[in-house]
Design an enzyme around this catalytic site. Structure first.
Site, PDB file in Angstrom:
ATOM      1  N   ARG A 176       0.821  -1.227   0.000  1.00 20.28           N
ATOM      2  CA  ARG A 176       0.000   0.000   0.000  1.00 20.28           C
ATOM      3  C   ARG A 176       0.847   1.266   0.000  1.00 20.28           C
ATOM      4  O   ARG A 176       0.426   2.324   0.430  1.00 20.28           O
ATOM      5  CB  ARG A 176      -0.977   0.024   1.175  1.00 20.28           C
ATOM      6  CG  ARG A 176      -1.950  -1.143   1.165  1.00 20.28           C
ATOM      7  CD  ARG A 176      -3.099  -0.924   2.128  1.00 20.28           C
ATOM      8  NE  ARG A 176      -4.045  -1.998   2.024  1.00 20.28           N
ATOM      9  CZ  ARG A 176      -3.977  -3.116   2.735  1.00 20.28           C
ATOM     10  NH1 ARG A 176      -2.998  -3.280   3.606  1.00 20.28           N
ATOM     11  NH2 ARG A 176      -4.875  -4.060   2.586  1.00 20.28           N
ATOM     12  N   LYS A 207       2.133  11.136 -11.563  1.00 21.53           N
ATOM     13  CA  LYS A 207       1.194  10.270 -12.294  1.00 21.53           C
ATOM     14  C   LYS A 207       1.899   8.950 -12.539  1.00 21.53           C
ATOM     15  O   LYS A 207       2.962   8.914 -13.167  1.00 21.53           O
ATOM     16  CB  LYS A 207       0.811  10.891 -13.642  1.00 21.53           C
ATOM     17  CG  LYS A 207      -0.274  11.945 -13.561  1.00 21.53           C
ATOM     18  CD  LYS A 207      -0.697  12.351 -14.963  1.00 21.53           C
ATOM     19  CE  LYS A 207      -1.786  13.408 -14.922  1.00 21.53           C
ATOM     20  NZ  LYS A 207      -2.121  13.895 -16.289  1.00 21.53           N
ATOM     21  N   GLU A 221       8.398  18.171 -25.582  1.00 21.37           N
ATOM     22  CA  GLU A 221       7.702  18.336 -24.289  1.00 21.37           C
ATOM     23  C   GLU A 221       8.284  19.507 -23.505  1.00 21.37           C
ATOM     24  O   GLU A 221       7.564  20.218 -22.811  1.00 21.37           O
ATOM     25  CB  GLU A 221       7.803  17.059 -23.445  1.00 21.37           C
ATOM     26  CG  GLU A 221       6.897  15.917 -23.882  1.00 21.37           C
ATOM     27  CD  GLU A 221       5.432  16.080 -23.462  1.00 21.37           C
ATOM     28  OE1 GLU A 221       5.069  17.076 -22.802  1.00 21.37           O
ATOM     29  OE2 GLU A 221       4.644  15.191 -23.826  1.00 21.37           O
ATOM     30  N   LYS A 232       6.321  22.638 -14.551  1.00 23.00           N
ATOM     31  CA  LYS A 232       5.483  21.491 -14.172  1.00 23.00           C
ATOM     32  C   LYS A 232       5.234  21.481 -12.668  1.00 23.00           C
ATOM     33  O   LYS A 232       4.127  21.216 -12.212  1.00 23.00           O
ATOM     34  CB  LYS A 232       6.129  20.180 -14.640  1.00 23.00           C
ATOM     35  CG  LYS A 232       5.231  18.998 -14.329  1.00 23.00           C
ATOM     36  CD  LYS A 232       5.353  17.849 -15.270  1.00 23.00           C
ATOM     37  CE  LYS A 232       4.226  16.866 -14.936  1.00 23.00           C
ATOM     38  NZ  LYS A 232       4.289  15.638 -15.665  1.00 23.00           N
ATOM     39  N   GLU A 237      -5.404  16.901 -11.221  1.00 26.90           N
ATOM     40  CA  GLU A 237      -5.948  17.350 -12.496  1.00 26.90           C
ATOM     41  C   GLU A 237      -7.419  17.722 -12.406  1.00 26.90           C
ATOM     42  O   GLU A 237      -8.249  17.266 -13.191  1.00 26.90           O
ATOM     43  CB  GLU A 237      -5.713  16.282 -13.592  1.00 26.90           C
ATOM     44  CG  GLU A 237      -5.776  16.870 -14.984  1.00 26.90           C
ATOM     45  CD  GLU A 237      -5.171  15.966 -16.066  1.00 26.90           C
ATOM     46  OE1 GLU A 237      -4.766  14.844 -15.756  1.00 26.90           O
ATOM     47  OE2 GLU A 237      -5.101  16.437 -17.211  1.00 26.90           O
ATOM     48  N   ARG A 292      -4.054  21.612 -14.190  1.00 26.26           N
ATOM     49  CA  ARG A 292      -3.059  20.664 -14.691  1.00 26.26           C
ATOM     50  C   ARG A 292      -3.287  20.307 -16.168  1.00 26.26           C
ATOM     51  O   ARG A 292      -2.359  19.915 -16.875  1.00 26.26           O
ATOM     52  CB  ARG A 292      -3.040  19.401 -13.813  1.00 26.26           C
ATOM     53  CG  ARG A 292      -1.900  18.476 -14.192  1.00 26.26           C
ATOM     54  CD  ARG A 292      -1.621  17.407 -13.142  1.00 26.26           C
ATOM     55  NE  ARG A 292      -0.542  16.548 -13.573  1.00 26.26           N
ATOM     56  CZ  ARG A 292       0.174  15.759 -12.781  1.00 26.26           C
ATOM     57  NH1 ARG A 292      -0.078  15.726 -11.490  1.00 26.26           N
ATOM     58  NH2 ARG A 292       1.141  15.008 -13.267  1.00 26.26           N
ATOM     59  N   ASN A 316      -1.341  19.453 -21.023  1.00 27.77           N
ATOM     60  CA  ASN A 316      -1.699  18.655 -22.202  1.00 27.77           C
ATOM     61  C   ASN A 316      -1.714  19.490 -23.472  1.00 27.77           C
ATOM     62  O   ASN A 316      -2.293  19.066 -24.485  1.00 27.77           O
ATOM     63  CB  ASN A 316      -3.067  17.990 -21.989  1.00 27.77           C
ATOM     64  CG  ASN A 316      -3.002  16.961 -20.880  1.00 27.77           C
ATOM     65  OD1 ASN A 316      -1.999  16.267 -20.732  1.00 27.77           O
ATOM     66  ND2 ASN A 316      -4.055  16.885 -20.084  1.00 27.77           N
ATOM     67  N   HIS A 347      -1.561  17.913 -26.935  1.00 35.34           N
ATOM     68  CA  HIS A 347      -1.832  16.482 -26.780  1.00 35.34           C
ATOM     69  C   HIS A 347      -3.175  16.049 -27.367  1.00 35.34           C
ATOM     70  O   HIS A 347      -3.375  14.866 -27.607  1.00 35.34           O
ATOM     71  CB  HIS A 347      -1.761  16.072 -25.307  1.00 35.34           C
ATOM     72  CG  HIS A 347      -0.338  15.978 -24.796  1.00 35.34           C
ATOM     73  ND1 HIS A 347       0.526  17.046 -24.806  1.00 35.34           N
ATOM     74  CD2 HIS A 347       0.374  14.949 -24.273  1.00 35.34           C
ATOM     75  CE1 HIS A 347       1.703  16.680 -24.309  1.00 35.34           C
ATOM     76  NE2 HIS A 347       1.640  15.405 -23.973  1.00 35.34           N
ATOM     77  N   HIS A 352      -2.060  13.289 -29.564  1.00 33.50           N
ATOM     78  CA  HIS A 352      -2.229  11.900 -29.150  1.00 33.50           C
ATOM     79  C   HIS A 352      -2.977  11.108 -30.220  1.00 33.50           C
ATOM     80  O   HIS A 352      -2.657   9.954 -30.510  1.00 33.50           O
ATOM     81  CB  HIS A 352      -2.937  11.829 -27.797  1.00 33.50           C
ATOM     82  CG  HIS A 352      -2.932  10.455 -27.217  1.00 33.50           C
ATOM     83  ND1 HIS A 352      -4.070   9.813 -26.810  1.00 33.50           N
ATOM     84  CD2 HIS A 352      -1.925   9.586 -27.027  1.00 33.50           C
ATOM     85  CE1 HIS A 352      -3.762   8.591 -26.403  1.00 33.50           C
ATOM     86  NE2 HIS A 352      -2.462   8.428 -26.504  1.00 33.50           N
ATOM     87  N   HIS A 354       5.901   9.918 -29.504  1.00 33.51           N
ATOM     88  CA  HIS A 354       5.135  10.883 -28.707  1.00 33.51           C
ATOM     89  C   HIS A 354       5.645  12.314 -28.924  1.00 33.51           C
ATOM     90  O   HIS A 354       4.853  13.243 -29.086  1.00 33.51           O
ATOM     91  CB  HIS A 354       5.228  10.493 -27.230  1.00 33.51           C
ATOM     92  CG  HIS A 354       4.383  11.353 -26.343  1.00 33.51           C
ATOM     93  ND1 HIS A 354       3.003  11.338 -26.384  1.00 33.51           N
ATOM     94  CD2 HIS A 354       4.721  12.284 -25.418  1.00 33.51           C
ATOM     95  CE1 HIS A 354       2.529  12.206 -25.506  1.00 33.51           C
ATOM     96  NE2 HIS A 354       3.550  12.801 -24.904  1.00 33.51           N
TER      97      HIS A 354
HETATM   98  N1  GLY Z   1       1.794  14.659 -18.683  1.00 32.69           N
HETATM   99  C1  GLY Z   1       0.857  15.579 -18.181  1.00 32.69           C
HETATM  100  C2  GLY Z   1       0.770  15.597 -16.695  1.00 32.69           C
HETATM  101  O1  GLY Z   1       1.661  15.142 -16.009  1.00 32.69           O
HETATM  102  O2  GLY Z   1      -0.215  16.073 -16.176  1.00 32.69           O
END
Ligand code: GLY
Length: 349
Positions: free
Chosen positions: A121, A143, A184, A220, A230, A234, A238, A241, A245, A255
């Site tokens: 956990r 993430k 990026e 970031k 998000e 956040r 994107n 994207h 994407h 990418h």
């Molecule tokens: N790759 C976008 C984010 O980390 O929110």
């Protein structure tokens, strides 16, 4: 050395160190902890020797270290790999006082992050991204996840306690990988740091990596500190994207290339919706870095279908991040004619 901290409320939750040579003394840069007895290093074949030398450095520091190999790239991001790794950690007797250390590209750090978020956990997670793309995006911001049917459909939000970005490792990347990460990094400049855009304008693809990475991660970190899960802001990360994407999936391109093309599409949406008047300038800069600005030959209908399927869609329809100006992002839901115009801008009729 650059040091960037991500906070939740006023609490520091994740620290990113950026400098040359960090992994030569990895033991010295792990978070200080008296109770740590072992470190499990998860890595990919292409950086195995680097991971072995990090393990030696940790052993020399008096803490046990094992290397657990993952498959290269996206093949690591499966539930069966997670099961194999969990069984390996159990055999090693890894406890909550110990550390999972992911060393590799974005797929490796996404997988290591998910293992660390879920094994017992949750155990401490340290990450060392070995690609520019991983350094400015995947490894930072908490993430984590694996692919189940769709990309990153199973995962968790959980910050690594520390990220070690060794600039010497990034400097040694082949130009193709550097270019992908550049897309990026430039994206973070467009949405949050016009000085980073200037840096690329001045130096091109050879912009100094320590400053690029420090600035990109700085953007970031600011965004993620304000909106970890998000809920709103956040989404600006994107940028490029939405169409990008879809083109990545439909055309099977990388990418980084897809994000570059997606930013050109977003520029066209921004021009029509919020009066963005630097579309041409943006496109010229992207092209000057050797990144593509036009999509390979794909069907407009397929791209629209993929954009509508995107898991980041919301109830308002297809969502695009656009710019009012460099550093001023907005989220819009363009009408069908504007979506078509954006595809036209990237050569899809
Ligand atoms: N790759 C976008 C984010 O980390 O929110």
């Amino acid at each position: 050395m650059h040091r960037v901290v991500i906070t939740e409320g006023d609490e520091p939750v994740s620290e990113i160190l950026i400098a040359g040579g960090l992994l030569s003394d990895a033991a010295g840069y792990l978070p200080q902890r008296e109770d740590r007895r072992q470190v499990a290093i998860l890595t990919q074949p292409s950086v195995r020797s680097l991971a072995d030398s990090v393990a030696e450095s940790i052993l020399d520091g008096g803490v046990a270290a094992s290397v657990i190999p993952l498959p290269d790239g996206e093949a690591a991001k499966t539930l069966s790999v997670i099961e194999d790794v969990a069984l390996a950690l159990n055999r090693l007797g890894l406890t909550r006082a110990d550390t999972v250390f992911g060393i590799g590209g974005g797929a490796t750090t996404d997988t290591a992050g998910f293992v660390a978020a879920t094994y017992l956990r949750g155990v401490e997670c340290v990450l060392a991204p070995t690609t520019l793309l991983g350094a400015v995006d995947a490894a930072v911001g908490g993430k984590t996840g694996v692919n189940v049917g769709g990309k990153n459909l199973v995962g968790a939000f959980r910050h690594p306690s520390r990220v070690l970005v060794d600039i010497d490792v990034l400097e040694s990347l082949p130009m193709d990988l550097r270019r992908q990460g550049t897309a990026e990094a430039l994206k973070t400049g467009f949405v949050g740091d016009p000085d980073l855009v200037e840096l690329y304008r001045e130096h091109g693809i050879d912009a100094p990596l320590d400053e690029v990475v420090g600035r990109a991660i700085g953007v970031k970190a600011r965004v993620v500190s304000e909106d970890f899960r998000e809920g709103g802001l956040r989404a600006v990360l994107n940028y490029g994207h939405t169409a990008g994407h879809a083109v990545e999936v439909a055309a099977g391109i990388s990418h980084g290339e897809a994000v570059a093309i997606g930013m050109v599409a977003a520029g066209a949406v921004g021009e029509r919706t919020v009066g963005f008047d630097r579309r041409v300038e943006q496109e010229e800069l992207i092209a000057s870095l050797g990144l593509p600005t036009r999509s390979p030959n794909v069907h407009a209908g397929e791209i629209e279908r993929l954009m509508a399927l995107d898991k980041k869609r919301d109830t308002g329809g297809i969502r695009f991040v656009v710019l009012e100006d460099f550093g001023i992002p907005r989220v819009v839901h363009p009408d069908a004619a504007t979506v078509r115009a954006s595809l036209h801008a990237i050569g899809i009729d």
